[in-house]
Design an enzyme around this catalytic site. Structure first.
Site, PDB file in Angstrom:
ATOM      1  N   SER A 107       0.855  -1.180   0.000  1.00 10.52           N
ATOM      2  CA  SER A 107       0.000   0.000   0.000  1.00 10.52           C
ATOM      3  C   SER A 107       0.898   1.240   0.000  1.00 10.52           C
ATOM      4  CB  SER A 107      -0.866  -0.035   1.243  1.00 10.52           C
ATOM      5  OG  SER A 107      -1.592   1.148   1.317  1.00 10.52           O
ATOM      6  N   GLY A 108       0.665   2.138  -0.928  1.00 12.39           N
ATOM      7  CA  GLY A 108       1.455   3.369  -0.994  1.00 12.39           C
ATOM      8  C   GLY A 108       2.686   3.232  -1.850  1.00 12.39           C
ATOM      9  N   THR A 112      -1.625   2.567  -7.895  1.00 13.11           N
ATOM     10  CA  THR A 112      -2.726   3.285  -8.532  1.00 13.11           C
ATOM     11  C   THR A 112      -2.179   4.328  -9.496  1.00 13.11           C
ATOM     12  OG1 THR A 112      -3.978   2.904  -6.550  1.00 13.11           O
ATOM     13  CG2 THR A 112      -4.832   4.542  -8.045  1.00 13.11           C
ATOM     14  N   ASN A 157      -0.807   5.756   3.110  1.00  9.52           N
ATOM     15  CA  ASN A 157      -1.035   6.418   1.823  1.00  9.52           C
ATOM     16  C   ASN A 157      -2.231   7.352   1.990  1.00  9.52           C
ATOM     17  OD1 ASN A 157      -1.573   7.128  -0.790  1.00  9.52           O
ATOM     18  ND2 ASN A 157      -1.635   5.030  -1.596  1.00  9.52           N
ATOM     19  N   SER A 160      -5.234   5.983  -0.444  1.00 15.85           N
ATOM     20  CA  SER A 160      -5.091   4.540  -0.560  1.00 15.85           C
ATOM     21  C   SER A 160      -6.367   3.926  -1.117  1.00 15.85           C
ATOM     22  CB  SER A 160      -4.800   3.978   0.830  1.00 15.85           C
ATOM     23  OG  SER A 160      -4.696   2.594   0.752  1.00 15.85           O
ATOM     24  N   SER A 161      -6.200   3.043  -2.117  1.00 15.58           N
ATOM     25  CA  SER A 161      -7.381   2.386  -2.682  1.00 15.58           C
ATOM     26  C   SER A 161      -7.852   1.353  -1.655  1.00 15.58           C
ATOM     27  CB  SER A 161      -7.033   1.673  -3.969  1.00 15.58           C
ATOM     28  OG  SER A 161      -6.126   2.423  -4.705  1.00 15.58           O
ATOM     29  N   GLY A 387      -2.178  -3.755  -2.017  1.00 14.37           N
ATOM     30  CA  GLY A 387      -0.924  -4.482  -1.801  1.00 14.37           C
ATOM     31  C   GLY A 387      -0.943  -5.248  -0.499  1.00 14.37           C
ATOM     32  N   GLU A 389      -0.533  -6.242   3.094  1.00 11.01           N
ATOM     33  CA  GLU A 389      -0.675  -5.364   4.262  1.00 11.01           C
ATOM     34  C   GLU A 389      -0.280  -6.091   5.526  1.00 11.01           C
ATOM     35  OE1 GLU A 389      -4.604  -3.685   4.343  1.00 11.01           O
ATOM     36  OE2 GLU A 389      -4.068  -2.162   2.855  1.00 11.01           O
TER      37      GLU A 389
HETATM   38  N1  LIG Z   1       5.259   7.947 -10.165  1.00 16.35           N
HETATM   39  C1  LIG Z   1       4.929   8.739  -9.167  1.00 16.35           C
HETATM   40  N2  LIG Z   1       5.295  10.024  -9.206  1.00 16.35           N
HETATM   41  C2  LIG Z   1       4.984  10.860  -8.191  1.00 16.35           C
HETATM   42  N3  LIG Z   1       4.321  10.479  -7.077  1.00 16.35           N
HETATM   43  C3  LIG Z   1       3.946   9.194  -6.974  1.00 16.35           C
HETATM   44  C4  LIG Z   1       4.213   8.265  -8.015  1.00 16.35           C
HETATM   45  N4  LIG Z   1       3.717   7.082  -7.625  1.00 16.35           N
HETATM   46  C5  LIG Z   1       3.149   7.276  -6.403  1.00 16.35           C
HETATM   47  N5  LIG Z   1       3.278   8.542  -6.014  1.00 16.35           N
HETATM   48  C6  LIG Z   1       2.826   9.127  -4.735  1.00 16.35           C
HETATM   49  O1  LIG Z   1       2.567   8.116  -3.838  1.00 16.35           O
HETATM   50  C7  LIG Z   1       1.215   8.149  -3.396  1.00 16.35           C
HETATM   51  C8  LIG Z   1       0.661   6.752  -3.255  1.00 16.35           C
HETATM   52  O2  LIG Z   1       0.540   6.138  -4.488  1.00 16.35           O
HETATM   53  P1  LIG Z   1      -0.646   5.130  -4.821  1.00 16.35           P
HETATM   54  O3  LIG Z   1      -0.511   4.823  -6.251  1.00 16.35           O
HETATM   55  O4  LIG Z   1      -1.914   5.651  -4.344  1.00 16.35           O
HETATM   56  O5  LIG Z   1      -0.231   3.894  -3.967  1.00 16.35           O
HETATM   57  P2  LIG Z   1      -0.929   2.479  -3.912  1.00 16.35           P
HETATM   58  O6  LIG Z   1      -2.018   2.485  -4.906  1.00 16.35           O
HETATM   59  O7  LIG Z   1       0.167   1.542  -4.251  1.00 16.35           O
HETATM   60  O8  LIG Z   1      -1.398   2.338  -2.553  1.00 16.35           O
HETATM   61  C9  LIG Z   1       0.474   8.925  -4.413  1.00 16.35           C
HETATM   62  O9  LIG Z   1      -0.604   9.597  -3.850  1.00 16.35           O
HETATM   63  C10 LIG Z   1       1.535   9.883  -4.910  1.00 16.35           C
HETATM   64  O10 LIG Z   1       1.599  11.008  -4.059  1.00 16.35           O
HETATM   65 MG   LIG Z   2      -3.947   2.279  -4.681  1.00 23.24          MG
END
Ligand SMILES: Nc1ncnc2c1ncn2[C@@H]1O[C@H](COP(=O)(O)OP(=O)(O)O)[C@@H](O)[C@H]1O
Ligand SMILES: [Mg+2]
Length: 1078
Positions: A107-108, A112, A157, A160-161, A387, A389
């Site tokens: 997660s984070g 996404t 996050n 977070s989804s 992811g 957890e």
């Molecule tokens: N390629 C990227 N460039 C800039 N910031 C990113 C990138 N990937 C993730 N982030 C940062 O990390 C945070 C969490 O990403 P997210 O995709 O929501 O995580 P996950 O879906 O894996 O839980 C996002 O809100 C963003 O701020």
């Molecule tokens: Mg996500």
């Protein structure tokens, strides 16, 4: 063998871990770190992309970058998620292979975000057009809607989804998107009613309260203050960098684009509001009835408002919170709910309501974005699932999530590790087995239909009798005790009896990504996911169409006594379907890694990354890649692609493809260990070799293109040349013809000129001769005539000499006269009598005749002129003639009167009624009527009077009234005296003794003196009975005033007032009249 590619050139660290030397966990992490420090967040392991979350925005997602990676070879440029997306999209479009993009990580870790980058890249490079753009926009805009309802801030996050998402994007044969299908997996609905410290409820609640207009909030019966709602945690209600109000606008806009109707949006927001209201309903204990605890709603205000919002009758809901009806075998038993049960029921309702709303939203979006055609489609699936957890306190949700991750790892192992090794075996290629951890055993622990944890949980839930989390744990302890990956304090396995890190009410599973301790509490309840039927029936009764739709089981007409499937069962089934789906597609992996736990840029926590690298099995991944071959391809397609690199294989290879490839590669003199010849495929060990082949092919294609170009250009030039040559022949033929024509015409012209000159010369010569001959003949004739004449004259001279002179003279005179008259006829002057011209005389002897002719002509001309006159005109001229006789050369005033016609009546006496009386005096004819100035005899001053002349008398009358002042019969008039000067003064002298002469002679003055006196004179002359009136013209004369004789004397002076005369009585004897100097 140096191949220039940007993947390999100027790399920070190593772009592809397969090329890492030496390979160890430390170097692996070191390489990641080095790249991360230089903002190189993507690294390859073969075709797998490792993505490090940079926690800051990097300038690597621009439109230029999209163009850079578009249609490029995967290994051509530095590692990027776009390279993977491009590879997947192109093999979908060009090779018809369905694709799936599997994004995994904690997660984070950036899953996404990665999924969004992939989608936006595909949207940017695929086809364009109004319809396609609409589909793209709808697919992209489904994200903000789902994120608002399905994402929340967690400690890991901020966005977070809280649900798993798998989206199939569908393309037509051209590669244009035509629609999509979204599947959602297990929304973490417990979050609706409770959040751990530092976390928030789903974004939509905060977005609605911050972003909705006052009006909307009033409609939804909501208050903007978060603290008013029990379900909203307050400690992190606002999140840095999140603008809830702006997000709300974005979400509404996205909903509109996706195709939600305005009333649908309203219904959705009403349900969101209902959940918030639900959280505020509180219960209090009520007195015991029938030995059962009972509860009542504490403050009914929120309940009332919620009921109003959803159109539910308040008592129905109230009752549903207080009683529970159990139906069994046609029997209905109703029991009361105690306070705890009431709260449980409330929360269950809130969770169910929200999660069903979420599923409905997904279905509704699917409805909008589904492909409108039944034609075969190509599919690209993007999986963004929660992811792995590991929390301090892990419950059923984490168990389910981690199970899902185990399954994904399985797929990864299946497809990359096992599949790879198996392929080598299948292809008969020598292979040293690589040890890797296969997590199938863990999956089995969880999902085995008989002994799996999920199966046992279901068993417990369905078992009659008292079922608690403890009984479930007991069951696990007995059944799974022996399992390598299961740990529990109470299990028979004595290993853990003294393990204090493992509490009694928990069990621990050694997941592929690490050990996770699960607390058994809540497992049974959450798996049951029970909602009391009374509540679902109450919801069904709501006068709210969406609500009715969400609780179909509440329909009393369709009472279903069968238990609904448990949450675990449902999840297992949907994960099963997902896995099957993924296995049919070509996988592309993005493995997301989180560099630190602080959501901070620039921090790289080695231990954390190391942990993720381990459980993601990345090292094994690299090893398998390195041990194996980086690239493989069927012989046929390999030969087809590279056949131009070798003379034997180009343009066609006749034998079997395998042999062809061998010949081809041998001719290229590559190291033998770079290749392995499988049964159906060629295996290439090193990506560099592949690059080399590609580069060679590119060059070769360039050469071939140049060859084609060369031949084409040659052909084109030759055709052009031939055409030019043909044209040139035609042009020159025409030109020659033209030149010859010109030349001929020139020669012809010259010949004509020469000819004409010669002819002219000859003709002139002939003419000269003829002329000479003629002159000679004339001369002869003349001479002979003279001679003849002389002879004749000599002979006849004697007869002529007597009267020849007289005759010649007469003849000559006659001729002269004839000539004179004819000349005169031509130069005759005009017929005007005043024309004085006359031609000059040609001969002196004609002088008298000439003058006489002139006089005769003038007389004749005058006669002609006179004969044209009318009687009146004649009279006028006679008058004028008379005037001339009287005054010409005698009075200076005369010349000025010549041009004035004698009109006679100047005062229009016949027409003017004032002068009627005067007119009557005239009897038949007014000879003259004019205004004259009568001069006073005493002082010489003038006064205007009408002067009227008739045949018999002259009358002086008042000018204004016409009254007669004096009337003088013409008989009494003896003479008229005037001066010789240029004045109008005249004196009328009367006969002595006449009656009218009593006052004396009249002195008058008029500018028309000439006319007056002429008329007076002619009137006098006309009558037979009186003497002619005498006219005296003199500058000094006498007049009779009564008894006195007065001398009138004219002197030159300057009369005043512009008058022509000024009279002054000097004395008794003298009256001086000043007239202007001539
Ligand atoms: N390629 C990227 N460039 C800039 N910031 C990113 C990138 N990937 C993730 N982030 C940062 O990390 C945070 C969490 O990403 P997210 O995709 O929501 O995580 P996950 O879906 O894996 O839980 C996002 O809100 C963003 O701020
Ligand atoms: Mg996500």
């Amino acid at each position: 063998m140096e191949v220039k590619t940007s993947l390999l050139d100027n790399m920070i660290g190593v772009g592809d871990m397969v090329l890492l030397e030496p390979l160890s966990e430390d170097t692996f992490i070191e390489n990641l770190k080095k790249r991360f420090d230089h903002n190189e967040i993507y690294t390859y392991i073969g075709s797998v992309v490792i993505s490090m979350n940079p926690y800051k925005s990097l300038p690597i997602y621009t439109a230029e970058k999209v163009e850079e990676y578009r249609n490029r070879n995967f290994y051509e440029l530095s590692p990027h998620i776009y390279a993977l997306a491009d590879e997947a999209y192109r093999s979908l479009r060009d090779q018809d292979k369905d694709q799936c993009i599997l994004i995994t990580g904690e997660s984070g870790a950036g899953k996404t975000e990665a999924s969004k980058f992939v989608m936006s890249y595909v949207a940017a490079v695929c086809g364009k057009g109004q319809e396609v753009n609409k589909v793209k926009e709808q697919l992209l805009q489904s994200n903000p809607v789902l994120e608002a309802f399905g994402n929340a801030k967690t400690v890991r996050n901020d966005n977070s989804s809280r649900f798993g998402k798998y989206m199939d994007i569908e393309f037509d044969f051209k590669g244009d998107p035509i629609g999509g299908v979204i599947s959602n997996y297990l929304l973490e609905k417990s979050r609706v009613v409770k959040q751990t410290r530092g976390e928030r409820n789903f974004h939509i609640f905060y977005q609605l309260l911050s972003g909705a207009s006052d009006d909307l909030l009033k409609k939804l019966k909501l208050d903007r203050d978060f603290s008013k709602y029990n379900y909203l945690s307050l400690d992190s209600a606002t999140v840095n960098g999140l603008d809830d109000a702006a997000s709300f606008r974005t979400v509404r806009n996205a909903m509109q684009i996706v195709g939600f109707m305005e009333d649908e949006v309203q219904s959705i927001l009403e349900l969101v509001a209902a959940v918030l209201k639900l959280g505020n309903i509180e219960f209090k204990p009520e007195s015991r009835v029938n030995e059962f605890d009972e509860s009542r709603v504490k403050d009914k205000n929120d309940l009332k408002e919620m009921c109003e919002l959803l159109g539910i009758e308040q008592f129905v809901l109230e009752r549903a919170f207080s009683f529970r009806t159990v139906e069994a075998k046609m029997e209905k038993v109703s029991t009361t709910l105690n306070v705890a049960q009431a709260y449980y029921a409330r929360d269950a309702l809130a969770k169910n309501l929200y999660s069903r709303l979420f599923s409905w939203l997904v279905n509704r979006i699917n409805e909008s974005i589904k492909a409108q055609t039944k034609k075969p489609k190509k599919v690209m699936g993007v999986l963004d699932i929660y992811g792995f957890e590991i929390f301090e306190d892990n419950s059923f949700e984490q168990f389910i999530i981690n199970y899902c991750n185990e399954k994904l790892q399985q797929i990864f192992i299946e497809l990359t590790l096992r599949e790879e090794q198996e392929e080598y075996v299948r292809e008969g290629i020598e292979w040293t087995n690589i040890e890797y951890f296969n997590n199938a055993i863990i999956c089995d622990l969880i999902e085995n239909n008989k002994t799996g944890i999920l199966a046992m949980l279901d068993e417990e839930c369905l078992r009659p009798g008292t079922v608690t989390d403890e009984t479930f744990l007991d069951k696990l302890n007995t059944v799974c005790a022996e399992h390598q990956h299961f740990e529990s304090r109470q299990s028979k396995n004595s290993k853990f009896l003294t393990d204090h890190s493992l509490p009694h009410n928990c069990f621990r599973i050694q997941h592929y990504a690490g050990k996770v301790l699960y607390r058994a509490e809540g497992f049974v309840d959450k798996n049951n996911d029970l909602l009391y039927r009374d509540l679902s029936q109450a919801m069904y009764k709501a006068n709210h169409s969406l609500m009715k739709l969400l609780f179909p089981e509440g329909n009393p007409a369709k009472v279903n006594l069968k238990r609904p499937p448990t949450a675990g069962f449902q999840f297992k089934a949907s994960v099963g379907t997902l896995m099957k789906n993924l296995l049919t597609k070509n996988p592309n992996y993005i493995r997301c890694i989180k560099p630190n736990d602080k959501k901070a840029a620039h921090i790289f926590t080695d231990s954390l990354v190391c942990h993720q690298v381990r459980y993601l099995g990345l090292m094994e991944n690299v090893r398998v890649r390195r041990a194996g071959y980086a690239f493989r391809q069927a012989y046929e397609s390999c030969l087809e692609r590279y056949k131009m690199l070798c003379k034997q294989t180009w343009p066609q290879w006749k034998g079997p493809a395998r042999e062809g490839v061998k010949v081809l590669l041998t001719s290229l003199q590559l190291h033998a260990e770079e290749f392995a010849y499988g049964r159906s495929k060629i295996f290439i060990r090193n990506p560099r070799t592949l690059f080399f082949l590609e580069e060679k092919r590119r060059q070769c294609l360039e050469d071939l293109a140049a060859l084609i170009q060369k031949i084409y250009r040659g052909w084109k030039c030759r055709t052009h040349f031939l055409l030019m040559k043909k044209s040139q022949v035609v042009v020159s033929a025409w030109y020659r013809r033209f030149a010859q024509q010109k030349k001929y015409q020139n020669i012809r012209c010259s010949a004509l000129v020469v000819q004409s000159f010669i002819r002219g010369w000859k003709a002139r010569k002939l003419l000269r001769e003829l002329k000479h001959k003629k002159r000679c003949e004339q001369a002869v004739t003349t001479i002979s005539a003279f001679w003849h004449g002389t002879q004749v004259r000599r002979e006849y001279r004697k007869f002529f000499r007597a009267n020849a002179g007289r005759k010649i003279y007469d003849f000559t005179i006659q001729r002269i006269m004839q000539k004179y008259f004819l000349g005169l006829k031509k130069t005759m002057p005009s017929m005007s009598p005043i024309d004085k011209s006359w031609p000059s005389r040609p001969y002196g002897f004609l002088d008298g005749t000439h003058k006489e002719l002139r006089r005769v002509f003038h007389l004749w001309r005058c006669k002609k002129y006179c004969s044209q006159f009318t009687v009146e005109k004649k009279a006028t001229y006679e008058e004028k003639l008379a005037a001339s006789e009287l005054f010409k050369d005698k009075k200076a005033l005369y010349p000025s009167s010549v041009g004035q016609p004698f009109k006679g009546d100047y005062v229009e006496i016949t027409k003017n009624p004032k002068y009627q009386k005067l007119n009557s005096l005239a009897e038949d004819k007014v000879l003259l009527a004019d205004v004259v100035s009568k001069i006073n005899r005493a002082n010489g001053k003038g006064a205007p009077r009408i002067f009227l002349l008739t045949k018999k008398s002259l009358v002086l009358a008042d000018q204004k009234t016409g009254q007669v002042k004096a009337s003088v019969p013409l008989l009494d008039l003896s003479s008229v005296s005037v001066s010789t000067q240029n004045d109008g003064f005249f004196a009328l002298k009367l006969k002595e003794g006449a009656v009218s002469a009593a006052k004396g002679d009249f002195l008058l003055s008029s500018d028309r003196l000439i006319e007056i006196i002429t008329k007076l004179h002619r009137t006098g002359a006309a009558s037979a009975d009186r003497n002619q009136i005498k006219i005296d013209i003199s500058d000094e004369f006498l007049v009779q005033f009564k008894q006195d004789k007065v001398c009138v004397k004219f002197i030159h002076g300057t009369p005043k007032n512009g008058n022509s005369v000024a009279c002054k009585r000097k004395n008794n004897r003298l009256l001086e009249v000043s007239v202007p100097s001539p």
